[in-house]
Design a protein around this motif. Structure first.
Motif, PDB file in Angstrom:
ATOM      1  N   VAL A 185       0.860  -1.187   0.000  1.00 36.73           N
ATOM      2  CA  VAL A 185       0.000   0.000   0.000  1.00 36.73           C
ATOM      3  C   VAL A 185       0.893   1.232   0.000  1.00 36.73           C
ATOM      4  O   VAL A 185       1.745   1.406   0.876  1.00 36.73           O
ATOM      5  CB  VAL A 185      -0.923   0.026   1.235  1.00 36.73           C
ATOM      6  N   LEU A 186       0.702   2.080  -0.997  1.00 38.61           N
ATOM      7  CA  LEU A 186       1.480   3.308  -1.143  1.00 38.61           C
ATOM      8  C   LEU A 186       0.589   4.514  -0.850  1.00 38.61           C
ATOM      9  O   LEU A 186      -0.585   4.520  -1.202  1.00 38.61           O
ATOM     10  CB  LEU A 186       2.041   3.422  -2.561  1.00 38.61           C
ATOM     11  N   TYR A 187       1.150   5.531  -0.223  1.00 41.92           N
ATOM     12  CA  TYR A 187       0.370   6.720   0.124  1.00 41.92           C
ATOM     13  C   TYR A 187       1.226   7.961  -0.023  1.00 41.92           C
ATOM     14  O   TYR A 187       2.467   7.893  -0.080  1.00 41.92           O
ATOM     15  CB  TYR A 187      -0.137   6.619   1.571  1.00 41.92           C
ATOM     16  N   ARG A 188       0.569   9.105  -0.068  1.00 46.90           N
ATOM     17  CA  ARG A 188       1.259  10.393  -0.013  1.00 46.90           C
ATOM     18  C   ARG A 188       1.049  11.058   1.345  1.00 46.90           C
ATOM     19  O   ARG A 188       1.967  11.601   1.936  1.00 46.90           O
ATOM     20  CB  ARG A 188       0.778  11.313  -1.141  1.00 46.90           C
ATOM     21  N   PHE A 189      -0.181  11.011   1.840  1.00 45.27           N
ATOM     22  CA  PHE A 189      -0.491  11.563   3.152  1.00 45.27           C
ATOM     23  C   PHE A 189      -1.298  10.522   3.924  1.00 45.27           C
ATOM     24  O   PHE A 189      -2.272   9.973   3.403  1.00 45.27           O
ATOM     25  CB  PHE A 189      -1.270  12.873   3.039  1.00 45.27           C
ATOM     26  N   CYS A 190      -0.883  10.291   5.167  1.00 44.33           N
ATOM     27  CA  CYS A 190      -1.557   9.275   5.967  1.00 44.33           C
ATOM     28  C   CYS A 190      -1.167   9.469   7.429  1.00 44.33           C
ATOM     29  O   CYS A 190      -0.009   9.800   7.730  1.00 44.33           O
ATOM     30  CB  CYS A 190      -1.129   7.875   5.491  1.00 44.33           C
ATOM     31  N   SER A 191      -2.119   9.274   8.332  1.00 46.54           N
ATOM     32  CA  SER A 191      -1.818   9.419   9.757  1.00 46.54           C
ATOM     33  C   SER A 191      -1.059   8.193  10.266  1.00 46.54           C
ATOM     34  O   SER A 191      -1.145   7.100   9.699  1.00 46.54           O
ATOM     35  CB  SER A 191      -3.113   9.581  10.562  1.00 46.54           C
ATOM     36  N   ASN A 192      -0.319   8.365  11.349  1.00 46.78           N
ATOM     37  CA  ASN A 192       0.412   7.246  11.938  1.00 46.78           C
ATOM     38  C   ASN A 192      -0.528   6.141  12.407  1.00 46.78           C
ATOM     39  O   ASN A 192      -0.199   4.962  12.310  1.00 46.78           O
ATOM     40  CB  ASN A 192       1.272   7.736  13.107  1.00 46.78           C
ATOM     41  N   ALA A 193      -1.701   6.547  12.926  1.00 44.12           N
ATOM     42  CA  ALA A 193      -2.659   5.543  13.392  1.00 44.12           C
ATOM     43  C   ALA A 193      -3.124   4.652  12.238  1.00 44.12           C
ATOM     44  O   ALA A 193      -3.251   3.438  12.369  1.00 44.12           O
ATOM     45  CB  ALA A 193      -3.854   6.226  14.051  1.00 44.12           C
ATOM     46  N   THR A 194      -3.363   5.264  11.071  1.00 42.23           N
ATOM     47  CA  THR A 194      -3.783   4.485   9.906  1.00 42.23           C
ATOM     48  C   THR A 194      -2.655   3.585   9.415  1.00 42.23           C
ATOM     49  O   THR A 194      -2.887   2.424   9.048  1.00 42.23           O
ATOM     50  CB  THR A 194      -4.232   5.426   8.777  1.00 42.23           C
ATOM     51  N   ILE A 195      -1.426   4.078   9.427  1.00 40.59           N
ATOM     52  CA  ILE A 195      -0.288   3.253   9.006  1.00 40.59           C
ATOM     53  C   ILE A 195      -0.165   2.033   9.908  1.00 40.59           C
ATOM     54  O   ILE A 195       0.041   0.909   9.442  1.00 40.59           O
ATOM     55  CB  ILE A 195       1.013   4.083   9.030  1.00 40.59           C
ATOM     56  N   ARG A 196      -0.322   2.240  11.221  1.00 43.49           N
ATOM     57  CA  ARG A 196      -0.255   1.097  12.146  1.00 43.49           C
ATOM     58  C   ARG A 196      -1.384   0.110  11.877  1.00 43.49           C
ATOM     59  O   ARG A 196      -1.187  -1.115  11.921  1.00 43.49           O
ATOM     60  CB  ARG A 196      -0.295   1.593  13.589  1.00 43.49           C
ATOM     61  N   ALA A 197      -2.574   0.631  11.580  1.00 42.59           N
ATOM     62  CA  ALA A 197      -3.706  -0.253  11.291  1.00 42.59           C
ATOM     63  C   ALA A 197      -3.467  -1.061  10.017  1.00 42.59           C
ATOM     64  O   ALA A 197      -3.787  -2.250   9.941  1.00 42.59           O
ATOM     65  CB  ALA A 197      -4.986   0.568  11.169  1.00 42.59           C
ATOM     66  N   LEU A 198      -2.887  -0.433   8.994  1.00 43.04           N
ATOM     67  CA  LEU A 198      -2.576  -1.133   7.745  1.00 43.04           C
ATOM     68  C   LEU A 198      -1.520  -2.202   7.977  1.00 43.04           C
ATOM     69  O   LEU A 198      -1.629  -3.333   7.484  1.00 43.04           O
ATOM     70  CB  LEU A 198      -2.101  -0.127   6.701  1.00 43.04           C
ATOM     71  N   ARG A 199      -0.469  -1.863   8.719  1.00 41.50           N
ATOM     72  CA  ARG A 199       0.598  -2.835   8.973  1.00 41.50           C
ATOM     73  C   ARG A 199       0.115  -3.994   9.828  1.00 41.50           C
ATOM     74  O   ARG A 199       0.638  -5.105   9.731  1.00 41.50           O
ATOM     75  CB  ARG A 199       1.788  -2.128   9.627  1.00 41.50           C
ATOM     76  N   SER A 200      -0.885  -3.742  10.678  1.00 41.18           N
ATOM     77  CA  SER A 200      -1.417  -4.832  11.495  1.00 41.18           C
ATOM     78  C   SER A 200      -2.098  -5.895  10.637  1.00 41.18           C
ATOM     79  O   SER A 200      -2.309  -7.025  11.084  1.00 41.18           O
ATOM     80  CB  SER A 200      -2.411  -4.283  12.527  1.00 41.18           C
ATOM     81  N   GLN A 201      -2.443  -5.546   9.385  1.00 40.21           N
ATOM     82  CA  GLN A 201      -3.022  -6.516   8.455  1.00 40.21           C
ATOM     83  C   GLN A 201      -1.944  -7.382   7.802  1.00 40.21           C
ATOM     84  O   GLN A 201      -2.258  -8.305   7.056  1.00 40.21           O
ATOM     85  CB  GLN A 201      -3.786  -5.772   7.346  1.00 40.21           C
ATOM     86  N   GLY A 202      -0.664  -7.076   8.077  1.00 41.13           N
ATOM     87  CA  GLY A 202       0.432  -7.804   7.442  1.00 41.13           C
ATOM     88  C   GLY A 202       0.836  -7.227   6.114  1.00 41.13           C
ATOM     89  O   GLY A 202       1.547  -7.884   5.340  1.00 41.13           O
ATOM     90  N   TRP A 203       0.423  -5.989   5.820  1.00 42.01           N
ATOM     91  CA  TRP A 203       0.732  -5.366   4.541  1.00 42.01           C
ATOM     92  C   TRP A 203       1.981  -4.509   4.668  1.00 42.01           C
ATOM     93  O   TRP A 203       2.298  -3.996   5.746  1.00 42.01           O
ATOM     94  CB  TRP A 203      -0.426  -4.478   4.069  1.00 42.01           C
ATOM     95  N   LEU A 204       2.679  -4.356   3.554  1.00 38.44           N
ATOM     96  CA  LEU A 204       3.819  -3.457   3.510  1.00 38.44           C
ATOM     97  C   LEU A 204       3.301  -2.073   3.129  1.00 38.44           C
ATOM     98  O   LEU A 204       2.612  -1.925   2.119  1.00 38.44           O
ATOM     99  CB  LEU A 204       4.855  -3.951   2.499  1.00 38.44           C
ATOM    100  N   VAL A 205       3.630  -1.072   3.918  1.00 35.23           N
ATOM    101  CA  VAL A 205       3.101   0.280   3.739  1.00 35.23           C
ATOM    102  C   VAL A 205       4.278   1.236   3.559  1.00 35.23           C
ATOM    103  O   VAL A 205       5.231   1.211   4.344  1.00 35.23           O
ATOM    104  CB  VAL A 205       2.245   0.717   4.943  1.00 35.23           C
ATOM    105  N   ALA A 206       4.229   2.069   2.520  1.00 34.85           N
ATOM    106  CA  ALA A 206       5.325   3.009   2.248  1.00 34.85           C
ATOM    107  C   ALA A 206       4.792   4.215   1.493  1.00 34.85           C
ATOM    108  O   ALA A 206       3.724   4.161   0.877  1.00 34.85           O
ATOM    109  CB  ALA A 206       6.420   2.330   1.427  1.00 34.85           C
ATOM    110  N   ARG A 207       5.550   5.303   1.548  1.00 42.20           N
ATOM    111  CA  ARG A 207       5.200   6.469   0.746  1.00 42.20           C
ATOM    112  C   ARG A 207       5.369   6.151  -0.736  1.00 42.20           C
ATOM    113  O   ARG A 207       6.168   5.301  -1.117  1.00 42.20           O
ATOM    114  CB  ARG A 207       6.083   7.663   1.108  1.00 42.20           C
ATOM    115  N   VAL A 208       4.625   6.855  -1.576  1.00 38.72           N
ATOM    116  CA  VAL A 208       4.753   6.685  -3.022  1.00 38.72           C
ATOM    117  C   VAL A 208       6.204   6.982  -3.411  1.00 38.72           C
ATOM    118  O   VAL A 208       6.712   8.057  -3.106  1.00 38.72           O
ATOM    119  CB  VAL A 208       3.788   7.626  -3.770  1.00 38.72           C
TER     120      VAL A 208
END
Length: 330
Positions: A185-208
């Protein structure tokens, strides 16, 4: 996706269908800073690379693999000067990496892409993204018409400029429908709480990423399970007990005391709390240094908790105002 072959300056070309990478992409795939690769090439001419018609170095998959081995061994303390002219088999033996799986060159990755213009940008950079085989794409998350029935992918690659937790159920449903082995999952703007929630799904999360060539290492990291380890609740630092307003009140009240310790401790807590939040933001910039910055943030949080306990004890002894118990401090 069609694989394009670069032609060398001497008129020869790489083997038909063989994928080559420019220096920047090769460095990222090997886990090297591109500046380090350039220094190694200048000093040791270590890869015997060919060059494109424009004079750019071109690396094959096996050469990229060799660079990765060199990087691992240098990290273990071996001098690059002693490694530079060893064969890939000698490097594997030295590193104990003589398993059959280590000799296989990186293969293509079947991806399904979601995001406005992402598939087009991948297609416009064929030399940097040759190993990404885009099976299908959609400009937005829309389970009503996507993905196609029976479509399966190695990686679901999602780009959402402004990302919030409302996207999690749709991403999860799409990943399940595709039977994707990994999700990026790639993003430009995202809160830390949302990033933690995404990573808790086992997904790799990074800025575009700024360059499309960075997508391949991200996908490989996701497939290889190189994600941040799950954090158990007992490992997380305690919740913040003093917000900035409470610390300001303590500082103001302590100005009437001869002892300046409450003011100094409040200032220390302001600094540590700020660094703790900064480290959490740093952890979301990329995957390479995310674990380090997450650990720094947790270390700052534990230091903050110790100082908060000391400050509370000092404030009680001096009769200074304390925040109400159970108040929501964030």
């Amino acid at each position: 996706m069609t694989k394009q072959t670069e032609h060398a300056q001497d008129g020869r070309s790489t083997a038909p269908g063989e994928v080559t990478y420019r220096s920047g992409v090769a460095a990222r795939l090997a886990g090297l800073p591109v500046e380090t690769l350039r220094v190694w090439e200048r000093r040791y001419d270590l890869s015997e690379t060919r060059r494109s018609a424009h004079g750019q170095r071109l690396y094959t998959a096996s050469q990229v693999q060799r660079l990765g081995l060199l990087k691992q061994l240098v990290d273990q303390g071996h001098p690059i000067g002693q490694l530079a002219h060893l064969s890939i088999d000698e490097l594997r033996t030295l590193g104990g990496a003589d398993q059959a799986g280590d000799s296989a060159p990186p293969g293509p990755i079947d991806v399904v892409v979601i995001g406005p213009g992402l598939a087009r940008r991948i297609g416009a950079s064929p030399r940097d993204t040759a190993l990404l085989n885009v099976l299908d794409s959609c400009p937005r998350l829309d389970m009503s018409a996507f993905p196609r029935p029976g479509l399966h992918a190695d990686v679901l690659l999602v780009e959402l400029a402004e990302l919030d937790e409302g996207a999690i159920p749709m991403i999860a449903a799409t990943s399940k429908a595709l039977q994707a082995a990994a999700t990026v999952v790639l993003y430009r703007f995202c809160s830390n709480a949302t990033i933690r929630a995404l990573r808790s799904q086992g997904w790799l999360v990074a800025r575009v990423p700024s360059e499309m060539g960075e997508l391949i290492p991200l996908c490989r990291q996701a497939l290889e399970g190189q994600r941040l380890p799950a954090r158990h609740a007992e490992q997380l630092p305690p919740a913040q007990r003093f917000d900035e307003e409470s610390l300001a009140n303590l500082t103001a009240a302590s100005s009437k005391l001869a002892c300046e310790c409450p003011r100094h401790m409040a200032e220390l807590l302001l600094m540590i709390g700020s660094f703790e939040r900064y480290s959490q933001q740093c952890a979301s910039r990329n995957t390479m240094d995310a674990q380090l910055h997450l650990d720094l943030g947790h270390a700052a949080g534990r230091a903050r908790a110790i100082l908060e306990t000391a400050l509370e004890r000092l404030a009680r002894a001096e009769g200074l105002p304390l925040p109400l118990k159970g108040a929501n401090v964030s």
